[in-house]
Scaffold this motif. Structure first.
Motif, PDB file in Angstrom:
ATOM      1  N   ALA A 245       0.833  -1.206   0.000  1.00  0.00           N
ATOM      2  CA  ALA A 245       0.000   0.000   0.000  1.00  0.00           C
ATOM      3  C   ALA A 245       0.867   1.255   0.000  1.00  0.00           C
ATOM      4  CB  ALA A 245      -0.940  -0.012   1.209  1.00  0.00           C
ATOM      5  N   LYS A 246       1.955   1.248   0.778  1.00  0.00           N
ATOM      6  CA  LYS A 246       2.843   2.418   0.828  1.00  0.00           C
ATOM      7  C   LYS A 246       3.526   2.638  -0.520  1.00  0.00           C
ATOM      8  CE  LYS A 246       6.747   4.471   3.300  1.00  0.00           C
ATOM      9  NZ  LYS A 246       7.025   5.316   2.196  1.00  0.00           N
ATOM     10  N   LYS A 247       3.952   1.560  -1.162  1.00  0.00           N
ATOM     11  CA  LYS A 247       4.600   1.699  -2.470  1.00  0.00           C
ATOM     12  C   LYS A 247       3.643   2.291  -3.504  1.00  0.00           C
ATOM     13  CE  LYS A 247       7.958  -1.965  -1.781  1.00  0.00           C
ATOM     14  NZ  LYS A 247       8.403  -3.302  -2.141  1.00  0.00           N
ATOM     15  N   ILE A 248       2.399   1.836  -3.470  1.00  0.00           N
ATOM     16  CA  ILE A 248       1.404   2.389  -4.398  1.00  0.00           C
ATOM     17  C   ILE A 248       1.164   3.858  -4.092  1.00  0.00           C
ATOM     18  CG2 ILE A 248      -1.038   2.303  -5.065  1.00  0.00           C
ATOM     19  CD1 ILE A 248      -0.858  -0.756  -4.684  1.00  0.00           C
ATOM     20  N   PHE A 249       1.004   4.176  -2.813  1.00  0.00           N
ATOM     21  CA  PHE A 249       0.757   5.557  -2.405  1.00  0.00           C
ATOM     22  C   PHE A 249       1.900   6.469  -2.827  1.00  0.00           C
ATOM     23  CE2 PHE A 249       0.988   9.056   0.626  1.00  0.00           C
ATOM     24  CZ  PHE A 249      -0.278   9.593   0.481  1.00  0.00           C
ATOM     25  N   ASP A 250       3.133   5.998  -2.681  1.00  0.00           N
ATOM     26  CA  ASP A 250       4.295   6.800  -3.045  1.00  0.00           C
ATOM     27  C   ASP A 250       4.346   7.104  -4.540  1.00  0.00           C
ATOM     28  OD1 ASP A 250       5.084   6.859  -0.406  1.00  0.00           O
ATOM     29  OD2 ASP A 250       6.608   5.290  -0.629  1.00  0.00           O
ATOM     30  N   LYS A 251       3.697   6.294  -5.364  1.00  0.00           N
ATOM     31  CA  LYS A 251       3.695   6.509  -6.815  1.00  0.00           C
ATOM     32  C   LYS A 251       2.622   7.504  -7.263  1.00  0.00           C
ATOM     33  CE  LYS A 251       6.817   3.369  -7.709  1.00  0.00           C
ATOM     34  NZ  LYS A 251       8.146   3.732  -8.097  1.00  0.00           N
ATOM     35  N   LEU A 252       1.707   7.853  -6.358  1.00  0.00           N
ATOM     36  CA  LEU A 252       0.623   8.769  -6.717  1.00  0.00           C
ATOM     37  C   LEU A 252       1.141  10.194  -6.898  1.00  0.00           C
ATOM     38  CD1 LEU A 252      -2.150   7.583  -4.243  1.00  0.00           C
ATOM     39  CD2 LEU A 252      -2.056   7.165  -6.698  1.00  0.00           C
ATOM     40  N   PRO A 253       0.483  10.977  -7.756  1.00  0.00           N
ATOM     41  CA  PRO A 253       0.864  12.385  -7.905  1.00  0.00           C
ATOM     42  C   PRO A 253       0.683  13.137  -6.579  1.00  0.00           C
ATOM     43  CG  PRO A 253      -0.673  11.721  -9.635  1.00  0.00           C
ATOM     44  CD  PRO A 253      -0.594  10.595  -8.652  1.00  0.00           C
ATOM     45  N   MET A 254       1.443  14.224  -6.414  1.00  0.00           N
ATOM     46  CA  MET A 254       1.449  14.967  -5.157  1.00  0.00           C
ATOM     47  C   MET A 254       0.066  15.483  -4.774  1.00  0.00           C
ATOM     48  SD  MET A 254       3.069  15.805  -2.540  1.00  0.00           S
ATOM     49  CE  MET A 254       4.805  15.708  -2.795  1.00  0.00           C
ATOM     50  N   ASP A 255      -0.701  15.957  -5.745  1.00  0.00           N
ATOM     51  CA  ASP A 255      -2.018  16.501  -5.397  1.00  0.00           C
ATOM     52  C   ASP A 255      -2.946  15.421  -4.828  1.00  0.00           C
ATOM     53  OD1 ASP A 255      -2.053  15.347  -7.936  1.00  0.00           O
ATOM     54  OD2 ASP A 255      -3.727  16.587  -8.612  1.00  0.00           O
ATOM     55  N   LEU A 256      -2.769  14.192  -5.269  1.00  0.00           N
ATOM     56  CA  LEU A 256      -3.567  13.109  -4.705  1.00  0.00           C
ATOM     57  C   LEU A 256      -3.055  12.681  -3.334  1.00  0.00           C
ATOM     58  CD1 LEU A 256      -4.212  10.813  -7.794  1.00  0.00           C
ATOM     59  CD2 LEU A 256      -5.808  12.356  -6.670  1.00  0.00           C
ATOM     60  N   ARG A 257      -1.752  12.814  -3.126  1.00  0.00           N
ATOM     61  CA  ARG A 257      -1.189  12.424  -1.837  1.00  0.00           C
ATOM     62  C   ARG A 257      -1.639  13.350  -0.711  1.00  0.00           C
ATOM     63  NH1 ARG A 257       5.127  11.415  -2.612  1.00  0.00           N
ATOM     64  NH2 ARG A 257       4.965  11.017  -4.808  1.00  0.00           N
ATOM     65  N   GLN A 258      -2.041  14.552  -1.057  1.00  0.00           N
ATOM     66  CA  GLN A 258      -2.431  15.509  -0.022  1.00  0.00           C
ATOM     67  C   GLN A 258      -3.673  15.051   0.738  1.00  0.00           C
ATOM     68  OE1 GLN A 258      -2.555  19.191  -2.185  1.00  0.00           O
ATOM     69  NE2 GLN A 258      -0.362  19.543  -1.920  1.00  0.00           N
ATOM     70  N   SER A 259      -4.514  14.298   0.100  1.00  0.00           N
ATOM     71  CA  SER A 259      -5.663  13.746   0.817  1.00  0.00           C
ATOM     72  C   SER A 259      -5.302  12.334   1.284  1.00  0.00           C
ATOM     73  CB  SER A 259      -6.905  13.753  -0.066  1.00  0.00           C
ATOM     74  OG  SER A 259      -6.674  12.989  -1.218  1.00  0.00           O
ATOM     75  N   LYS A 260      -4.209  12.262   1.997  1.00  0.00           N
ATOM     76  CA  LYS A 260      -3.584  10.998   2.383  1.00  0.00           C
ATOM     77  C   LYS A 260      -4.523  10.043   3.109  1.00  0.00           C
ATOM     78  CE  LYS A 260       0.339   9.111   4.952  1.00  0.00           C
ATOM     79  NZ  LYS A 260      -0.249   7.838   5.127  1.00  0.00           N
ATOM     80  N   ALA A 261      -5.284  10.507   4.042  1.00  0.00           N
ATOM     81  CA  ALA A 261      -6.105   9.608   4.858  1.00  0.00           C
ATOM     82  C   ALA A 261      -7.071   8.808   4.003  1.00  0.00           C
ATOM     83  CB  ALA A 261      -6.849  10.391   5.918  1.00  0.00           C
ATOM     84  N   GLY A 262      -7.793   9.469   3.143  1.00  0.00           N
ATOM     85  CA  GLY A 262      -8.774   8.782   2.301  1.00  0.00           C
ATOM     86  C   GLY A 262      -8.140   7.845   1.303  1.00  0.00           C
ATOM     87  N   ILE A 263      -7.077   8.319   0.671  1.00  0.00           N
ATOM     88  CA  ILE A 263      -6.404   7.501  -0.335  1.00  0.00           C
ATOM     89  C   ILE A 263      -5.678   6.337   0.316  1.00  0.00           C
ATOM     90  CG2 ILE A 263      -4.519   7.489  -1.995  1.00  0.00           C
ATOM     91  CD1 ILE A 263      -5.482  10.140  -2.964  1.00  0.00           C
ATOM     92  N   ASP A 264      -5.051   6.592   1.452  1.00  0.00           N
ATOM     93  CA  ASP A 264      -4.344   5.524   2.154  1.00  0.00           C
ATOM     94  C   ASP A 264      -5.308   4.394   2.501  1.00  0.00           C
ATOM     95  OD1 ASP A 264      -2.078   4.337   3.260  1.00  0.00           O
ATOM     96  OD2 ASP A 264      -2.514   5.154   5.247  1.00  0.00           O
ATOM     97  N   LYS A 265      -6.465   4.750   2.992  1.00  0.00           N
ATOM     98  CA  LYS A 265      -7.466   3.741   3.345  1.00  0.00           C
ATOM     99  C   LYS A 265      -7.963   3.006   2.096  1.00  0.00           C
ATOM    100  CE  LYS A 265     -11.803   3.074   5.769  1.00  0.00           C
ATOM    101  NZ  LYS A 265     -12.885   3.696   6.529  1.00  0.00           N
ATOM    102  N   ALA A 266      -8.208   3.752   1.004  1.00  0.00           N
ATOM    103  CA  ALA A 266      -8.700   3.142  -0.229  1.00  0.00           C
ATOM    104  C   ALA A 266      -7.664   2.181  -0.820  1.00  0.00           C
ATOM    105  CB  ALA A 266      -9.063   4.221  -1.242  1.00  0.00           C
ATOM    106  N   VAL A 267      -6.415   2.602  -0.833  1.00  0.00           N
ATOM    107  CA  VAL A 267      -5.348   1.755  -1.378  1.00  0.00           C
ATOM    108  C   VAL A 267      -5.192   0.508  -0.513  1.00  0.00           C
ATOM    109  CG1 VAL A 267      -2.849   1.593  -1.747  1.00  0.00           C
ATOM    110  CG2 VAL A 267      -4.098   3.595  -2.557  1.00  0.00           C
ATOM    111  N   HIS A 268      -5.216   0.696   0.795  1.00  0.00           N
ATOM    112  CA  HIS A 268      -5.074  -0.441   1.700  1.00  0.00           C
ATOM    113  C   HIS A 268      -6.211  -1.437   1.497  1.00  0.00           C
ATOM    114  CE1 HIS A 268      -4.946  -2.716   5.458  1.00  0.00           C
ATOM    115  NE2 HIS A 268      -3.635  -2.500   5.386  1.00  0.00           N
ATOM    116  N   CYS A 269      -7.437  -0.928   1.371  1.00  0.00           N
ATOM    117  CA  CYS A 269      -8.592  -1.810   1.135  1.00  0.00           C
ATOM    118  C   CYS A 269      -8.458  -2.553  -0.192  1.00  0.00           C
ATOM    119  CB  CYS A 269      -9.884  -1.003   1.161  1.00  0.00           C
ATOM    120  SG  CYS A 269     -10.358  -0.464   2.804  1.00  0.00           S
ATOM    121  N   ALA A 270      -8.008  -1.848  -1.228  1.00  0.00           N
ATOM    122  CA  ALA A 270      -7.852  -2.476  -2.537  1.00  0.00           C
ATOM    123  C   ALA A 270      -6.790  -3.570  -2.495  1.00  0.00           C
ATOM    124  CB  ALA A 270      -7.495  -1.429  -3.588  1.00  0.00           C
TER     125      ALA A 270
END
Length: 85
Positions: A11-36
Motif C-alpha cells: 500500500a505504501k509503495k502504491i501511495f508513493d507513486k501517486l501524484p502529489m495533489d492526490l497524496r495531499q488527501s492521504k487519509a482517504g487515499i491511504d485507506k482506499a489503497v489499503h482496502c484495494a
C-alpha cells in the motif's frame, strides 16, 4: 514477513507513486489503497512461509509413503505371479 506488514508495504509503495495533489488527501487515499490491496491479496489466497513449509513436509511424507506402497504392491504382484506359475 506477516501478511499485514506485507500489505502495508505494498500500500505504501502504491501511495508513493501517486501524484502529489492526490497524496495531499492521504487519509482517504491511504485507506482506499489499503482496502484495494487487501481485497486483491485475499482473492489470491496467500499463505505464510510457515504454512507453505509445513504443507511441503506433509507432501514429502505422503510421496515417500506412496513410493513405499508402490514398491510393496509390485513385490506382492510378483509373488502372486510366481505362485500362479
Amino acid at each position: 514477513m506477516n501478511k499485514q506488514i506485507w500489505l502495508d508495504s505494498i500500500a505504501k509503495k502504491i501511495f508513493d507513486k501517486l501524484p502529489m495533489d492526490l497524496r495531499q488527501s492521504k487519509a482517504g487515499i491511504d485507506k482506499a489503497v489499503h482496502c484495494a490491496v487487501t481485497s486483491v491479496a485475499d482473492k489470491l489466497n496467500l499463505v505464510s512461509r510457515e504454512e507453505l513449509d509445513a504443507q511441503n513436509k506433509v507432501l514429502e511424507r505422503a510421496s515417500e509413503q506412496i513410493k513405499t506402497l508402490e514398491h510393496r504392491i509390485a513385490e506382492l504382484e510378483q509373488q502372486l505371479n510366481n505362485t500362479r506359475q
